[in-house]
Design a protein around this motif. Structure first.
Motif, mmCIF file in Angstrom:
data_model
loop_
_atom_site.group_PDB
_atom_site.id
_atom_site.type_symbol
_atom_site.label_atom_id
_atom_site.label_comp_id
_atom_site.label_asym_id
_atom_site.label_seq_id
_atom_site.Cartn_x
_atom_site.Cartn_y
_atom_site.Cartn_z
ATOM 1 N N PRO A 3 24.616 -23.830 55.875
ATOM 2 C CA PRO A 3 25.870 -23.261 55.832
ATOM 3 C C PRO A 3 26.403 -24.200 54.703
ATOM 4 O O PRO A 3 26.057 -25.155 53.962
ATOM 5 N N THR A 4 27.445 -23.438 54.056
ATOM 6 C CA THR A 4 28.297 -24.157 52.825
ATOM 7 C C THR A 4 29.178 -24.959 53.284
ATOM 8 O O THR A 4 29.977 -24.887 54.199
ATOM 9 N N THR A 5 29.451 -26.157 52.469
ATOM 10 C CA THR A 5 30.454 -27.214 52.989
ATOM 11 C C THR A 5 31.365 -27.104 51.949
ATOM 12 O O THR A 5 31.134 -26.598 50.604
ATOM 13 N N ILE A 6 32.826 -27.482 51.991
ATOM 14 C CA ILE A 6 33.806 -27.446 51.220
ATOM 15 C C ILE A 6 33.628 -28.381 50.503
ATOM 16 O O ILE A 6 33.067 -29.514 50.674
ATOM 17 N N GLN A 7 33.879 -28.113 49.176
ATOM 18 C CA GLN A 7 33.796 -29.110 48.119
ATOM 19 C C GLN A 7 35.129 -29.436 47.554
ATOM 20 O O GLN A 7 35.705 -28.361 47.089
ATOM 21 N N THR A 45 32.739 -34.151 49.355
ATOM 22 C CA THR A 45 32.512 -33.314 50.345
ATOM 23 C C THR A 45 33.699 -34.019 51.480
ATOM 24 O O THR A 45 34.131 -34.872 51.166
ATOM 25 N N PHE A 46 33.709 -33.377 52.786
ATOM 26 C CA PHE A 46 34.722 -34.055 53.652
ATOM 27 C C PHE A 46 34.103 -35.699 53.815
ATOM 28 O O PHE A 46 34.992 -36.508 54.014
ATOM 29 N N ARG A 84 28.376 -34.739 60.028
ATOM 30 C CA ARG A 84 29.016 -33.644 60.137
ATOM 31 C C ARG A 84 30.634 -34.117 60.229
ATOM 32 O O ARG A 84 30.732 -35.305 61.168
ATOM 33 N N PRO A 85 31.624 -33.406 59.934
ATOM 34 C CA PRO A 85 33.085 -33.901 60.254
ATOM 35 C C PRO A 85 33.265 -34.072 61.807
ATOM 36 O O PRO A 85 33.888 -34.980 62.205
#
Length: 156
Positions: A3-7, A45-46, A84-85
């Motif tokens: 999965p792509t993570t928000i950058q 990342t988050f 993970r968040p």
């Protein structure tokens, strides 16, 4: 496929985590994880945002010098990078002089601490970052249209 993570850009990361450019510059000198993210092309990342906010807590609010805890903060960023968040809820960060760990609140006990340790709960930080990323604004109800909608036929 992973999965792509928000950058986030460096500026976005600083704004969301509420840290100053000067703080990030100073932290880069003592934290190799951050030193590897130089310049305007740096992406965060988050989990990195949470790490920045925790670093701000321990340096700005508790007065810990980054030169003293830089190695521990570096370990913290790597611990956070594996999380993970959603997994950061109910977690506390334990930052010692030479170590950093993430533990669930249920697994945490004072017996696990063998020396001076800063303990930072992640829940408030995750909530604050989430609120800054997705501010809740009350949207006004849509006003009535000044004319009734009409179906338009395509021109010939």
């Amino acid at each position: 496929m992973l999965p792509t993570t928000i950058q986030f850009t460096q500026e976005q990361a600083r704004d969301i985590a509420e840290v100053s450019p000067g703080d990030v510059r100073a932290w880069r000198k003592a934290v190799p994880y951050l030193a590897a993210k130089p310049g305007k092309a740096a992406r965060f990342t988050f989990a990195d945002l949470v790490g920045l906010a925790i670093t701000s807590e321990v340096t700005n609010r508790f007065g810990a010098r980054i030169s003293d805890i830089g190695g521990s903060v570096d370990k913290l960023f790597y611990e956070l990078a594996d999380a993970r968040p959603a997994h950061l809820e109910g977690i506390v960060a334990l930052i010692g002089l030479a170590s950093a760990r993430l533990l669930t609140i249920g697994d945490f006990s004072a017996r696990q601490i063998s020396g001076p340790t800063l303990i930072v709960p992640c829940d408030p930080i995750v909530s604050q970052i989430g609120a800054r990323m997705m501010p809740s604004t009350l949207s006004a109800a849509q006003s009535a249209l000044p004319f009734p909608p009409q179906i338009l036929k395509a021109g010939r």
